[in-house]
Motif scaffolding. Structure first.
Motif, short mmCIF file in Angstrom:
data_model
loop_
_atom_site.label_atom_id
_atom_site.label_comp_id
_atom_site.label_asym_id
_atom_site.label_seq_id
_atom_site.Cartn_x
_atom_site.Cartn_y
_atom_site.Cartn_z
N UNK A 85 10.26 -18.94 -6.10
CA UNK A 85 9.72 -17.50 -6.02
C UNK A 85 10.77 -16.41 -5.47
N UNK A 86 10.73 -16.74 -4.26
CA UNK A 86 11.39 -15.67 -3.31
C UNK A 86 13.10 -15.63 -3.66
N UNK A 87 13.82 -16.77 -4.06
CA UNK A 87 15.06 -16.97 -4.19
C UNK A 87 15.54 -16.49 -5.55
N UNK A 88 14.80 -16.59 -6.83
CA UNK A 88 15.13 -16.44 -8.10
C UNK A 88 15.75 -14.94 -8.10
N UNK A 89 15.23 -14.00 -7.17
CA UNK A 89 15.65 -12.70 -7.28
C UNK A 89 17.18 -12.72 -7.12
N UNK A 127 5.37 -8.38 -12.15
CA UNK A 127 4.76 -9.02 -11.05
C UNK A 127 3.50 -8.67 -10.37
N UNK A 128 3.20 -7.37 -10.37
CA UNK A 128 2.06 -6.67 -10.02
C UNK A 128 0.82 -7.32 -11.22
N UNK A 129 1.24 -7.55 -12.05
CA UNK A 129 0.29 -8.06 -13.16
C UNK A 129 0.23 -9.60 -13.59
N UNK A 130 1.25 -10.06 -12.72
CA UNK A 130 1.28 -11.60 -12.75
C UNK A 130 -0.01 -12.41 -13.09
N UNK A 131 -0.09 -13.19 -14.12
CA UNK A 131 -1.19 -14.12 -14.27
C UNK A 131 -0.72 -15.64 -14.26
N UNK A 132 0.42 -15.88 -13.95
CA UNK A 132 1.08 -17.17 -14.04
C UNK A 132 2.41 -17.39 -13.22
N UNK A 139 9.60 -11.63 -13.35
CA UNK A 139 9.55 -10.14 -12.67
C UNK A 139 10.52 -10.22 -11.40
N UNK A 140 10.64 -11.39 -10.97
CA UNK A 140 11.54 -11.49 -9.74
C UNK A 140 12.98 -11.05 -10.20
N UNK A 141 13.33 -11.98 -11.33
CA UNK A 141 14.87 -11.78 -11.97
C UNK A 141 14.95 -10.18 -12.29
N UNK A 199 -7.24 -9.79 -3.86
CA UNK A 199 -6.11 -9.21 -4.83
C UNK A 199 -5.26 -8.15 -4.23
N UNK A 200 -5.08 -8.14 -3.00
CA UNK A 200 -4.36 -7.24 -2.14
C UNK A 200 -2.73 -7.71 -2.64
N UNK A 201 -2.29 -8.82 -2.88
CA UNK A 201 -1.11 -9.50 -3.15
C UNK A 201 -0.49 -8.56 -4.61
N UNK A 202 -1.58 -8.06 -5.44
CA UNK A 202 -1.28 -7.36 -6.44
C UNK A 202 -0.34 -6.14 -6.07
N UNK A 203 -1.19 -5.36 -5.03
CA UNK A 203 -0.55 -4.03 -4.74
C UNK A 203 0.60 -4.20 -3.86
N UNK A 204 0.93 -5.42 -3.04
CA UNK A 204 2.01 -5.30 -2.47
C UNK A 204 3.12 -5.37 -3.38
N UNK A 205 3.15 -6.50 -4.60
CA UNK A 205 3.93 -6.65 -5.41
C UNK A 205 4.15 -5.37 -6.41
N UNK A 206 3.31 -4.82 -6.86
CA UNK A 206 3.27 -3.92 -7.79
C UNK A 206 3.66 -2.63 -7.07
N UNK A 207 3.69 -2.47 -5.63
CA UNK A 207 3.87 -1.35 -4.78
C UNK A 207 5.59 -1.00 -4.89
#
Length: 519
Positions: A85-89, A127-132, A139-141, A199-207
């Motif tokens: 998840x981290x390194x695919x970017x 990423x902010x809307x990720x379900x899986x 998103x990371x890519x 659900x705070x992680x969604x704000x972190x990623x979507x931010x």
């Protein structure tokens, strides 16, 4: 401010020009391209320490962390899916930086920045809307593609726009933006982790959309660099732009040198193959070794995984996120020290001082972790003084990096390449950076699990090696115009054997370069 000319190097050549408000604002806006890279570095480690995020996407890691309290602390986050998840970017950034080299050269630095912002924005939305997990990876890519374009173009843009006497300080604005992005991400993670409902992680990623929009809009309003305009045949516009950014009417000497550099560049049919010529050996070595060493300082271990790392060494979840905020703040302040000193003290001094500081801190942190965690990873109750000592030395380590290898790892490569290989060489620089960022991010948690406290000694060894490399092989580039940089290689004790007087470190200034035989 009166126009001044300072002799540059051994031939007594001086370019006139001011640090005008126009170029200052332009460089500040362009440097905001670093926000997307920094925000991502900071946000990744934060969300991967949030229980709600782990439960949804990486339940096996969550259960290993929470349910089995006897788990070796070194190994509680060891998961290849989590690190992917981290390194695919960074794998995506590696691929896009190769494409970005052609875009940057043929269409200008601005378009590369625009592509970077748009791709990063798309990745943030997904990423902010990720379900899986697959949505997270996609998103990371996309974020990675965006970073590849921006990291290719922004350092070049800043080095080309800045007057040579202020090039170091203005270019480090890019690294300052990275550190600000990391700090903002750490602060947001701290507060978003407290949101009820998990659900705070969604704000972190979507931010991440916010820094993406900043660089996207910025790229639309920024002027192109005179170097890039000349490269694309827009000579009259380039001269007018050069007069505006330097704040003087007589820019004939600098302009003629830029044209000479462009004519030399236009003779090159394949800049990638050209990089392999003997006279570019110093440039190629620096394009590979500087980003290689930058990643093996171990800094991304701290920045990616600061919350995870602090959690592992005994901090609670809240305390670990706050510790990451503290290290992020140190990062920003120390980068400002580099902005102040890089054109005053020089690049080599900062490299060597920062290397010594990091080496000492890594040795102390190793001793601290070894004393409490040993090899079994079960420290028992950790006293408060212990936590304070670890955070103190990690902060000192971060400061050493932030005024040396952090900003200079981007500055030095962007200022040493002749125009004819500049985009290709910068692409090599970004690609190597991303390859080793990917490798370190992908294997760090596994290495922590197996090497334990020895992981910090692993990085300390490379800090020692890179400091020796800088001492013997990196020439000082302070105060030398970017198109005059050939002189530093011709006068260096080792590199002069590759660069002859006729080569001029890439081309002879003041006249069109003659074709040079490949060696």
């Amino acid at each position: 401010m009166p126009a001044v000319g300072i002799p540059a190097g051994g031939n007594g050549k001086a370019y006139v020009g001011n640090l005008t408000p126009y170029v200052l604002v332009t460089c500040i806006v362009a440097a905001m391209g670093g926000l997307i890279f920094g925000y991502d570095i900071g946000i990744s480690g934060g969300v991967t320490s949030m229980d709600s995020f782990l439960k949804k996407f990486f339940p096996s890691v969550y259960h290993k962390k929470e349910k089995d309290k006897t788990t070796n602390q070194y190994c509680q986050y060891d998961s290849q899916t989590l690190t992917m998840f981290t390194s695919s970017l960074y794998l995506a950034a590696l691929i896009s930086s190769i494409v970005a080299a052609t875009v940057t050269r043929k269409f200008g630095r601005k378009l590369s920045m625009l592509f970077g912002g748009l791709l990063f924005c798309a990745g943030a939305i997904i990423n902010g809307a990720a379900k899986a997990v697959w949505m997270l990876i996609v998103g990371r890519m996309l974020l990675g593609f965006g970073i590849g374009f921006s990291n290719q173009s922004v350092p070049l843009y800043l080095s080309e726009m800045a007057p040579y006497r202020f090039r170091g300080a203005l270019n480090i604005g890019f690294q300052l933006s990275i550190t600000v992005g990391i700090l903002v991400a750490n602060v947001l993670n701290y507060f978003f982790a407290k949101i009820k409902g998990g659900w705070g992680w969604r704000l972190s990623l979507g931010g991440a959309m916010v820094p993406a929009l900043i660089i996207t809009i910025g790229s639309l309003v920024l002027p192109d660099t005179p170097n890039s305009m000349i490269e694309r045949g827009q000579h009259d516009e380039a001269k007018a732009k050069l007069q505006r950014i330097r704040g003087v009417d007589d820019v004939s000497e600098e302009f003629s040198d830029l044209v000479a550099a462009s004519e030399a560049a236009n003779k090159i049919e394949d800049p990638w193959r050209n990089l392999l010529r003997k006279k570019y050996r110093p440039h190629l070595c620096m394009a590979i070794l500087i980003p290689f060493f930058q990643q093996l300082t171990g800094i991304n271990v701290i920045m990616f995984y600061a919350p995870v790392l602090f959690n592992t060494i005994g901090f609670g979840a809240d305390a670990s996120l706050m510790s990451a905020v503290i290290t992020g703040s140190v990062n920003v302040i120390a980068t400002m020290v580099s902005i102040y000193g890089v054109d005053k003290w020089g690049r080599r001094f900062l490299f060597l001082e920062g290397g010594a500081q990091m080496l000492i801190c890594q040795a102390v942190v190793t001793a601290c972790i070894a004393a409490k965690f040993g090899v079994d990873g079960n420290p028992g109750e950790l006293p408060k003084w212990y936590a304070i000592v670890v955070v103190l030395f990690i902060c000192t380590y971060v400061a050493g990096f932030a005024w040396s290898w952090g900003p200079l790892g981007w500055l030095v490569p962007s200022e040493i390449f002749p125009l004819e290989i500049r985009s290709a060489a910068q692409s090599v620089n970004v690609s190597v950076n991303m390859i080793f960022t990917f490798i370190v991010a992908q294997i760090f948690l596994t290495m922590l699990c197996h090497l334990k406290f020895g992981l910090f000694l692993f990085f300390a060894f490379f800090v020692f090696v890179m400091s020796i490399f800088v001492y013997y092989f990196l020439p000082e580039t302070k105060g030398i115009p970017i198109e005059e940089m050939g002189q530093v290689w011709r006068t260096h004790w080792y590199w002069k054997r590759f660069v002859s007087e006729e080569d001029g470190g890439g081309y002879e200034m003041g006249k069109a370069a003659q074709p040079v035989k490949n060696v």
